[in-house]
Design a protein around this motif. Sequence first.
Motif, PDB file in Angstrom:
ATOM      1  N   LEU A  44       0.874  -1.107   0.032  1.00  0.00           N
ATOM      2  CA  LEU A  44      -0.016   0.061   0.072  1.00  0.00           C
ATOM      3  C   LEU A  44       0.775   1.308  -0.076  1.00  0.00           C
ATOM      4  N   ASP A  45       1.818   1.360   0.854  1.00  0.00           N
ATOM      5  CA  ASP A  45       2.818   2.170   0.919  1.00  0.00           C
ATOM      6  C   ASP A  45       3.462   2.736  -0.425  1.00  0.00           C
ATOM      7  N   PHE A  46       4.048   1.722  -1.082  1.00  0.00           N
ATOM      8  CA  PHE A  46       4.674   1.641  -2.168  1.00  0.00           C
ATOM      9  C   PHE A  46       3.826   2.068  -3.320  1.00  0.00           C
ATOM     10  N   SER A  47       2.771   1.728  -3.260  1.00  0.00           N
ATOM     11  CA  SER A  47       1.452   1.915  -4.450  1.00  0.00           C
ATOM     12  C   SER A  47       1.242   3.531  -4.311  1.00  0.00           C
ATOM     13  N   ILE A  48       0.826   3.793  -3.103  1.00  0.00           N
ATOM     14  CA  ILE A  48       0.491   5.185  -2.989  1.00  0.00           C
ATOM     15  C   ILE A  48       1.654   6.321  -3.289  1.00  0.00           C
ATOM     16  N   THR A  49       2.861   5.873  -2.794  1.00  0.00           N
ATOM     17  CA  THR A  49       4.090   6.640  -3.192  1.00  0.00           C
ATOM     18  C   THR A  49       4.165   6.919  -4.983  1.00  0.00           C
ATOM     19  N   LEU A  50       3.998   5.816  -5.551  1.00  0.00           N
ATOM     20  CA  LEU A  50       4.178   5.772  -6.825  1.00  0.00           C
ATOM     21  C   LEU A  50       2.850   6.642  -7.541  1.00  0.00           C
ATOM     22  N   PHE A  51       1.735   6.604  -6.940  1.00  0.00           N
ATOM     23  CA  PHE A  51       0.672   7.265  -7.536  1.00  0.00           C
ATOM     24  C   PHE A  51       0.749   8.915  -7.414  1.00  0.00           C
ATOM     25  N   ILE A  52       1.363   9.036  -6.037  1.00  0.00           N
ATOM     26  CA  ILE A  52       1.760  10.550  -5.794  1.00  0.00           C
ATOM     27  C   ILE A  52       2.818  11.109  -6.622  1.00  0.00           C
ATOM     28  N   ILE A  53       3.851  10.473  -7.020  1.00  0.00           N
ATOM     29  CA  ILE A  53       5.053  10.948  -7.801  1.00  0.00           C
ATOM     30  C   ILE A  53       4.437  10.990  -9.066  1.00  0.00           C
ATOM     31  N   HIS A  54       3.591   9.895  -9.711  1.00  0.00           N
ATOM     32  CA  HIS A  54       2.970  10.138 -11.022  1.00  0.00           C
ATOM     33  C   HIS A  54       1.933  11.251 -10.869  1.00  0.00           C
ATOM     34  N   PHE A  55       1.099  11.557  -9.904  1.00  0.00           N
ATOM     35  CA  PHE A  55       0.210  12.734 -10.140  1.00  0.00           C
ATOM     36  C   PHE A  55       1.078  14.163 -10.101  1.00  0.00           C
ATOM     37  N   VAL A  56       2.296  14.211  -9.362  1.00  0.00           N
ATOM     38  CA  VAL A  56       3.058  15.257  -9.500  1.00  0.00           C
ATOM     39  C   VAL A  56       3.399  15.592 -10.808  1.00  0.00           C
ATOM     40  N   ILE A  57       4.013  14.541 -11.287  1.00  0.00           N
ATOM     41  CA  ILE A  57       4.791  14.711 -12.930  1.00  0.00           C
ATOM     42  C   ILE A  57       3.633  15.111 -13.858  1.00  0.00           C
ATOM     43  N   CYS A  58       2.277  14.530 -13.739  1.00  0.00           N
ATOM     44  CA  CYS A  58       1.274  14.824 -14.699  1.00  0.00           C
ATOM     45  C   CYS A  58       1.018  16.216 -14.296  1.00  0.00           C
ATOM     46  N   TRP A  59       0.890  16.761 -13.078  1.00  0.00           N
ATOM     47  CA  TRP A  59       0.496  18.160 -12.749  1.00  0.00           C
ATOM     48  C   TRP A  59       1.507  19.034 -13.140  1.00  0.00           C
ATOM     49  N   LEU A  60       2.790  18.847 -13.115  1.00  0.00           N
ATOM     50  CA  LEU A  60       3.990  19.696 -13.608  1.00  0.00           C
ATOM     51  C   LEU A  60       4.004  19.611 -15.108  1.00  0.00           C
ATOM     52  N   TYR A  61       3.767  18.460 -16.018  1.00  0.00           N
ATOM     53  CA  TYR A  61       3.614  18.481 -17.111  1.00  0.00           C
ATOM     54  C   TYR A  61       2.285  19.049 -18.016  1.00  0.00           C
ATOM     55  N   GLY A  62       1.132  18.675 -17.589  1.00  0.00           N
ATOM     56  CA  GLY A  62      -0.172  19.162 -18.154  1.00  0.00           C
ATOM     57  C   GLY A  62      -0.937  20.053 -17.318  1.00  0.00           C
ATOM     58  N   GLY A  63      -0.580  20.383 -16.266  1.00  0.00           N
ATOM     59  CA  GLY A  63      -1.416  21.170 -15.446  1.00  0.00           C
ATOM     60  C   GLY A  63      -2.376  20.246 -14.608  1.00  0.00           C
ATOM     61  N   PHE A  64      -2.962  20.558 -13.593  1.00  0.00           N
ATOM     62  CA  PHE A  64      -3.919  20.011 -12.641  1.00  0.00           C
ATOM     63  C   PHE A  64      -4.687  19.160 -13.293  1.00  0.00           C
ATOM     64  N   PRO A  65      -4.919  17.802 -13.044  1.00  0.00           N
ATOM     65  CA  PRO A  65      -5.811  17.025 -13.861  1.00  0.00           C
ATOM     66  C   PRO A  65      -7.309  17.222 -13.386  1.00  0.00           C
ATOM     67  N   ALA A  66      -8.109  18.040 -13.954  1.00  0.00           N
ATOM     68  CA  ALA A  66      -9.273  18.435 -13.277  1.00  0.00           C
ATOM     69  C   ALA A  66     -10.476  17.540 -14.015  1.00  0.00           C
ATOM     70  N   SER A  67     -10.268  16.686 -14.913  1.00  0.00           N
ATOM     71  CA  SER A  67     -11.143  15.606 -15.449  1.00  0.00           C
ATOM     72  C   SER A  67     -11.443  14.711 -14.601  1.00  0.00           C
ATOM     73  N   TRP A  68     -12.886  14.369 -14.511  1.00  0.00           N
ATOM     74  CA  TRP A  68     -13.259  13.181 -13.456  1.00  0.00           C
ATOM     75  C   TRP A  68     -12.811  11.819 -14.138  1.00  0.00           C
ATOM     76  N   ASP A  69     -12.744  11.660 -15.391  1.00  0.00           N
ATOM     77  CA  ASP A  69     -12.360  10.438 -16.253  1.00  0.00           C
ATOM     78  C   ASP A  69     -11.033  10.238 -15.975  1.00  0.00           C
ATOM     79  N   TRP A  70     -10.079  11.281 -15.611  1.00  0.00           N
ATOM     80  CA  TRP A  70      -8.679  11.017 -15.270  1.00  0.00           C
ATOM     81  C   TRP A  70      -8.466  10.411 -14.005  1.00  0.00           C
ATOM     82  N   TRP A  71      -9.263  10.944 -13.114  1.00  0.00           N
ATOM     83  CA  TRP A  71      -9.394  10.849 -11.477  1.00  0.00           C
ATOM     84  C   TRP A  71      -9.934   9.326 -11.364  1.00  0.00           C
ATOM     85  N   VAL A  72     -11.154   8.869 -11.999  1.00  0.00           N
ATOM     86  CA  VAL A  72     -11.784   7.598 -11.922  1.00  0.00           C
ATOM     87  C   VAL A  72     -10.688   6.602 -12.388  1.00  0.00           C
ATOM     88  N   ILE A  73      -9.855   6.583 -13.754  1.00  0.00           N
ATOM     89  CA  ILE A  73      -9.244   5.565 -14.117  1.00  0.00           C
ATOM     90  C   ILE A  73      -7.982   5.447 -13.271  1.00  0.00           C
TER      91      ILE A  73
END
Length: 100
Positions: A44-73
């Motif tokens: 659980l710890d490793f998975s959430i850490t990987l998700f947070i790293i992915h989220f930050v990279i996506c945010w830096l690259y393309g802006g905050f993901p505001a789409s519900w579709d992005w969050w759901v998938i």
Amino acid sequence: AAVLPKYIELWSKEGWYDNCAIILSSVAAAVLLALVVEKSKKCLDFSITLFIIHFVICWLYGGFPASWDWWVIHVLGLIIMVLLGEYFCSRVELREIPLL
């Protein structure tokens, strides 16, 4: 209203390519968790850490993901990675230790 690109939409053909890639990468990450982590308590710890790293990279690259579709998938991919990772890690933990 902003128009979302088709690859973000959950119900478009291009969206399904992206969604399948995210789900398959979650399954691959679960297998890698079993090989690298080997402890189901840490999955659980490793998975959430990987998700947070992915989220930050996506945010830096393309802006905050505001789409519900992005969050759901992505949350679905995170759940798949955690559950499969814990299952695979528990299988690794339960293997017999060779005596010789």
